[in-house]
Each structure stands twice: as structure tokens, then as C-alpha cells.
Design an enzyme around this catalytic site. Sequence first.
Site, PDB file in Angstrom:
ATOM      1  CE  LYS A  79      -3.771   1.977   2.597  1.00 44.93           C
ATOM      2  NZ  LYS A  79      -4.768   1.839   3.771  1.00 44.93           N
ATOM      3  CB  SER A 154      -8.021   3.348   2.508  1.00 41.44           C
ATOM      4  OG  SER A 154      -7.111   2.741   3.399  1.00 41.44           O
ATOM      5  CB  SER A 178      -7.997   0.499   5.607  1.00 46.88           C
ATOM      6  OG  SER A 178      -8.493   1.596   5.611  1.00 46.88           O
TER       7      SER A 178
END
Lengths: 487, 482, 103
Positions: A79, A154, A178
Site C-alpha cells: 500500500k 482504503s 481498510s
Amino acid sequence: MDLHELSIQQAHELLSSRKVSSEELTRAYLERIRRLDPQIKSYVTVSEELALKQAKEADQRIKTGEGLTPLTGIPYSAKDSISTRGINTTCSSKILENYKPFYDATAIKKLNSSNSVLLGKNNMDEFGMGSSTENSGFFTTRNPWNFDYVPGGSSGGSAAAVAAGLTPFSLGEDTGGSVRMPASFCGVTGLKTTYGRVSRYGLIPLVSSFDTIGPMARSVYDVALVLETIAGHDAKDSTSRLEPVENYSEILKTTENLRGLRIGIPKEYFVEGLDSAVDFSVRDAIKHIESLGAEVIEVSLPHTQYAIPVYYLILFAEASSNLAKYDGIRFGLSERSVESLMDVYLKTRETGFGAETKRRIMLGTFALSAGYYDAYYLKAQKVRTLIRQDFQKAFETCDALITPVAPATAFRIGEKITNPLDMYLSDVFVVAVNLAGIPALSVPCGISNGLPIGMQIMGPHLSEETLLRIGHLYQSQTDWHTKHPPL
Amino acid sequence: MQLKYEPIIGLEVHAELLTKSKMFCGCEVVDSITAKPNHYICPVCTGQPGALPVLNKKAVELAVCVGLALDCKIHTESIFARKNYFYPDLPKGYQISQYDQPLAIDGKIQIETEAGIKEVRIRRVHLEEDTGKLSHADGHSFIDYNRSGVPLLEIVTEPDLRSSEEAKAYATKLHAILRYLDVNSGDMEKGVIRFEANVSVREAGSEGLNTRTEIKNLNSFRALVQGADYEIKRQTEIYSRGGIIEQETLGFNEATGKTYSQRGKESAHDYRYFPEPDLPPLVLDSDWIESIRASLPELPEAKTKRFIADFGLTPSEARFLTAELSLADYFERVLAKSKSPAKTVHSWIAGEFMRYVNDSGISIEDITLSPESFAKLIDMTADKVISGNSAKVVFNEMVKNGSNPEQIVQEKGLAQVSDESFIQDAVMKVLNDNPSEVEKYLAGKDTLLQWFMGRVARATKGKADPNVAKELLVKALEERRK
Amino acid sequence: MSKKDEVKVDEQLVEEIASLARLDLTKEEREMFVSQFKDILDYVSILNEVNTEDVPPAYLSSANNSAMREDDIEESVPTKEFLANAPQAKDDYIVIPRVHIEQ
């Protein structure tokens, strides 16, 4: 079988027997990214040069045969909130568009010492603020199962990349669902780790007291392999846990049933408004787990309905402070065609931050300001104590809890973006876990209208082993995790 | 009728702690004036995204030391907080400090005032990190983060001070205590101690507090006194005119001696403190605190008492010597090597020695004059091996060249002479050379004896034992009377 | 808790908050925030239902109290690596428009 379909374990066997080189494996992934990612948009940066260099180094190490780990030569992605030395780390924010950290996050360092291969960085909602990746400062990632739908957020880029075979695993980050939510929306396995189990050093914070790095992969077993590599105490993170890391993958190999485990089903998570397909799939999975020897009981988490407001108030507050350093002075975007220092601040932050980020900074600044602190921030922290106590009480009678990850499958791109509150409510089943700091595993357990469904297995602090055992045995009996999107 | 106003002052003192590395990272603490800019930095102290603080145990230990020395209650659990504000020398956009539950509270310091000993209450002592340093040229400012993250101790008094003199006495005493504890270098010119004064005035005799202003960046005792005085005068004048004081933060300009408004009202401060989530509560083991208490050095009060009791010094003599640890230490080392009484050693230290220190500007720590040599000089004078005048010559030679006093006395031929015939020759010569003074003396002007003594001393180059010289002079003069 | 009910969300409040947060909002953004602020604050006011008397705030507990490091010096980062990300730098300093100093 194509190289991109190999599990980490299978790839490791081919690499160590030298039937495939890390370079070949890496090139296969890079090629697939080149072919598919222009549509899926799961990567914000592809670090091809570094990947090939790392792959060659891994091949050297494999040649000597010394100190090989299950992740040696295995490609991965991370990420974009996880700092990678010399490689753009943007949190999908324009304010960090060209920011190249001069240090590696501890989790990345650990993967480097395994000679894993970084393919690139995955798209996300800006600074982790969102549940769909639509809040990325650059572009929206598409759900590989259906391009009209969001991948969740996310860590949506990570989930989409794993689901589409654009990486064997990705390091995600979970602040309020997330990792779990996108894992569920994209049909992959994702672990939200116990707070402090994986060092946060180098993880660009959204909410310092909730953030956790966690693996996302195609199976529980692969997640276990990654977890045992990245977990552990770090002297650079004062909030990291001191307890030794277990050898999760070995434990999984010897797990044959779930006898002696008691699973709680919190009634507050199976309520009106829950999509019937989700309800059916999760209950079906629970039955399966019961058939593996676990005892199932109903429990109550009475303060569940307060989790979202508590979560968001604390998030607003901490995020407003964590995002103060993006001021155009030391790094990142800086608007310099202005007169004064004040204008540098104002214009840089105006141009660099997206709407949702600004909204949360505003709300957090307000919640912390003199006169409102007690009513908002302090109140939220007190209710958080009650939510924690709910879990403590539940775990006195059971070893794990099972719930849906999300009330429904992935929603359409654009469906919720105009109504922030509606978007916040989609986190209803995932945020309590972050408030309590406990671990939770998201495991695929069904498909509805071509979109995956996930179940959430929660446990007390440092119960990763239990969660992985439940998930692994479930996966050994079912095939939801092996289903691929039609690409 | 003109109303009389009384100043109310509270002080916040920021003192850098003498650690090797910074408060939250391993970067070296360096002299921020001479070190190359931005050479002692890392992800943590430059606020790189994702970097995290880890608390320096030594900083905590030094802070506990100060808390104990100031008679504070030490919190076994204290909390770090973020103080949020934007400024370019603050790399994270917030400063890690302590707010709700500081390390130590409720202490006190005794200061000496004109009216006698006064107790100043300490409200709190807490840990925080220093900021970077700004410099300015033309249209730009330049940032150096070497100082960013250096551990700071903030020591806050209750509003107990009633004049700039008291504020100075407090600051001086605190400075001495920090040196005694060896937690701060004491180097005021390097900005390792900085003051902020909260000043208000009220009608003398009235209760309650009026609006106060906060004067920042007072970086010397002088600035502290000037800034406070200016502000007292300014506020008094405003009240005398019937005006009101606005609560605000002021800067102080050393060049003009005036305070100035630093921030407009529209950006009133709201620091939005909240507990620092990157640091767990600081929990201290009470055994550890007790072990720190046990290892505390002797502090000024105790030393003063001991000097009075053990050495027979007066309170003011003792306080003079203990005002600075280096001076007290030097005194004790000289005294240990000397056969002379403490009072004699004190008068040498207070006299010649301090004159030299003040004239040369050398700090006491850097003085090369060894206590052994100094003690020998004092004893030689007491034993009348040399005269007082010669001793001063020897002292000046010793601090310049560092050789031992006996050698200097020998080289310069300064040994005091009691040999009567040598002195008698000088006496006769002085009387013969000055017949008119002799006449005046014999006519009754007794005060001339001192003048003759001076002449004899000059004629013997200061070597004559003054008692012997005096005896012979009187005898020779009386003979002339006959 | 009564404070919440009293909060008057208007453009002036939004502007004050924006100034504290160093955000330069457009007129449209300010208007949008006013309505969204109201919704969100209204929503979180559900917490008023919860009795939290004698409940300690959650941040006071931590599983790993008193993690401290020894006072050892670690190598610093090369200045040029730090400055590589800087919008403006000169002679090893970070350069910014002059900080306004009133006298």
C-alpha cells in the site's frame, strides 16, 4: 498453471528447486501488470527497475541456498502509505506526489532481508480516508470482478492487485477496516493484525492509535507466511508488542480440526439492513466451521452502534494532527508562486489535499479545539473504553467471533461518493475491531451477482494463531478463495 | 491620588537537558551555533511521514532529578501530549510535550530577596522537545533542524514573584540548581536556558489577578529583568490612563529593551492538545525514582548550611560561595590543601580570585590555577613568607603562567624580609631623604607614619615585614624627637 | 455534553477552523462544509445517549508501557538525502519565504 496463479508456497517450491527463477516470476508479474493494470489501476507506482534488481539478488541467494525463507524471491506490492526508500510513497495524495522517502518502513526492511521483490505501490484512498479508493488523489481503482464497482478501501489497490493476479501478496494497512473491507469486496484473504504486532515505523499514519499493517493474499496460509516475516517487536515503535512471534505456518500444517474452540456470533452484527446473500453466505460459513468441531454460541456486543461515531471522532482528531506536517516546507508539494509563508501553507494544503481529507482535517481541528475537546474527543475515548469492555466480556466466553465484513457486497463507483456520512456507515462492521486493537481476519465465503462476500473472524489481542487456524481449516474445505475474477 | 501598582510575575523556564542523543531519536545533540546545519538529523527529528518517537531514558532521569531537587511530587504515570501549531521550525506540525499529567508538580525553590528568604512555588516540571532554528536574510528564512528534538525541561512557577529582581533571583537560583545537578550546561549565550515571563499588575493590596501578558524569547538574565520591567511599566501606564490590558503573547527586542506584540488577535492560540498516541503513558518505577533521589548531589541550600556549620563562615559568605557550583567546588579544593582558616580562603576567593575571573571573562571551570598552588600562596602569605602586596604580584603571575608560587617568589626575589639591619637601613634612608616630613611628624602629624611605611615598602620592594618596619620606624622617629 | 447542542455551525466557525488548520477554502467549500458539519455533528451526538460517568478514556491504557531507549548516539542521515525532497534549499539549509517578524 500460470505463474501468477501460484500461491506463495507453490512459488517457493519452484524457486527453491530452481525450476523457476525469481527474475522469471517477477517478469511475469510485471508483464501482467503492464497488460491489465491500465484498466484496473491498482498500482500508483510500478518499481520495475528495483524489482528486477531485487529479483536478481534473490536468485543469487537461492543459488547459494543460504538463509532462504518462504518469501525469498517472492514478488509483492505494498500500500502506498508504507515508506519505501527511494521509491515514491504518496499515500495517493497530490501533496506527496513526488515524495521519495530516505528510509524504509520496518516491515519493508524485514521483507528486504528475506530478499522479497517489490513490484510497486498500490493505490488507496488519500491517506487512507475512504472505503472505495474513489478518494485517491490520482484515480479510482476498479474491482477486478466488475469494473463498474469499487474494490473497497482504503487498501483497495492492494486487494484489487491480489485478486487480479498482479501480485502474490500485498502489504495492506487497516485503520478502520481498510484491509478487511477491500479483501471482502475483491474476494481475497486479509488480516488486520493486533495493534502493535507489526511495527508502524515507516507507515504513514492516518490514526496512530488504530493503524496496523497487515498482509493481503490469496489464502490464509499465504497470509500466515507473510505475517511471520513482518511481525515482531521493533525498538523504533514504542507501541509495538514485545511478545515473541509464533511460527504460524507450521501451526497451520498441523491443525486438523477446531475442537475445543468456541465461536461467538454477535447478534448486533446480524440485523435488518444486512444483505440477504451476505447473511446467507456468512451463516453458511459458520455452519461449516461448526462442522469442523467448533462450538457456536450467540453473544452480545451492546455498544456496537456507537463504534462508528467513536471511530470517526478519534480519526478526525488524530488525522488533523498527523496531516499537519504536509505544509510545503520540507518535502512534497509546495506552492511557491506566492508572496508569504502563510500563503505557502494555505495554497499548498488547498491544492494538495482532496475534499474528504480537508473535511476530516476540519472536523478534527474542530473536535480538538478548546471548548469542544471534552464533548467530542474525550467523550469518544470514554465510549471506546466501553466498546473494548464489550469485547473483553465476549472473549471471556468464546475464542473468536464471526460476523460479515460488510453489510453488502461492493457498491458501484460513484454511488456513495457524494454523501460522506453514507460512506462512513459502510464501515459499520469493521471499525470496532480497531477501537479495541484486536486482530480480525477477512475470508472469502461466497459470491453474489458476481461479487465476492467475506466473513470476519475476530479474536482477542495476539490471537492471530487462532484466527488463522479457523480460516485455514475453512479454506481447506471450501474453494471460495480459489475463485478468480473473469479477466 | 496616584494608585500604586504591584507586579505579579510567573516564570516558565526552558532548559535543554544534557543528554548525548536527542529526546526521541538517536541523533547527536550538538552545539547548534557551530555545527553544520542539518547534519544531525533523521526521519524522526525532521518529521518524515511514518517516523515514530522513542523516549530517551536519560532525559527522563535528568527530568526526575530536577523534579526531586525542586521538592516536587513525581507522577509515576505521566502522559505525553501533542501541542498542535504551525511554524516552520516545528517539523511535525506539533510539538511533543506534556499537558494534563506532567512528570512532576508542586515543588518549591528558596530565593534570597531584599526582604529575606522567600519561597517560590513550582507549579509543574515537564518534558518536551526543542524546535529547529530559524535564521533570516533578505526575503528568506533558513531552517536548521539540528536542534529539533533536543530534550527540554519546562519548569513553571506559580505567579509568586513580585518584581523583576525577584524574577532574576529565581532564575539565578534555578540556573545554579541545574548546574549542581549537571543536567544543563548553563551556557546562557548558547540559548540552553530560555525564559518566558507572565506579567500582570494589580493595585497594591488588592486580591485577584488581572489579565497577564506572556513575554517570550527572554534569553538572558538581563533580558528577563528588562522585559519584565518594561512590561510592568507599560501595563501600569495603561491602567493609570484607565485602559485595559489584552491577553497576548509578546516578543522582546534586546536592542530596544521593549516588548512587542507577536501575534494578532485573529490567530489566537488554540493548541488542541491531546494525548500523543505514538507514546504509551510514561510509567516510572518508584524504586528507580528513589535510586535517583539517593544519588542527588548536595544542593545549594545544604551546601550553604554546611559551609556555615563546618567552616564558620557567615551566611552571606557561604551563600556567595555556593551560588555557583564551580565556585563552591573550587573553594573547597583550595581549602582542603590549605592550612589557613576558611575565612582567609574565602576572602582570597572573593577578592583576588573573583577579580581575575570577572576581568578575564574566563569561566571558573576553565581556570588553570591549581587549587594546590593557590592554597600554597595563601599559606605563604599567612606565614609571612611574603607580604600581602607581593602575594598579589605572585597571584597575577600564577594565573598567567601557572608556575608554582615558591618558584615565582624566588625568581622575583619577593620573599618577605624580617632581617632588622636590612630594614633599618631602609628606614634610615627614608628619614634622611625626607627631613621636612620628619619635622611635620614630630610636630604632631601622626598620620604621616603610614606615608613613611609606604616609602619603606617601596625602598625594600615590598619585601619588608610590615610589623618589623613599623616598629623600627617608630623607634627611629622617637629617637629624633630627643 | 450540552456543548454539542449549542454548537452553531456557520460560515464563520468553518472559517475559524480552516484558519487554525491552514486550509484556504473557497466560498463553495465553506458552504458545503457548513451543511456536512451539521450532519456529521448531529450524527455523532448519538454518543450523548451513553453514560460515561466514571469511565476512563481508552487512551490511558497501553500494552507496552514505558518503552524507552538508552541514550546512545545513532548515525544521522546524510544531509543531501534529507534535502533531496526539499522544495527549496541552500547551503544545507531549508529555504522558505521570510518568516514575518513584527518589532
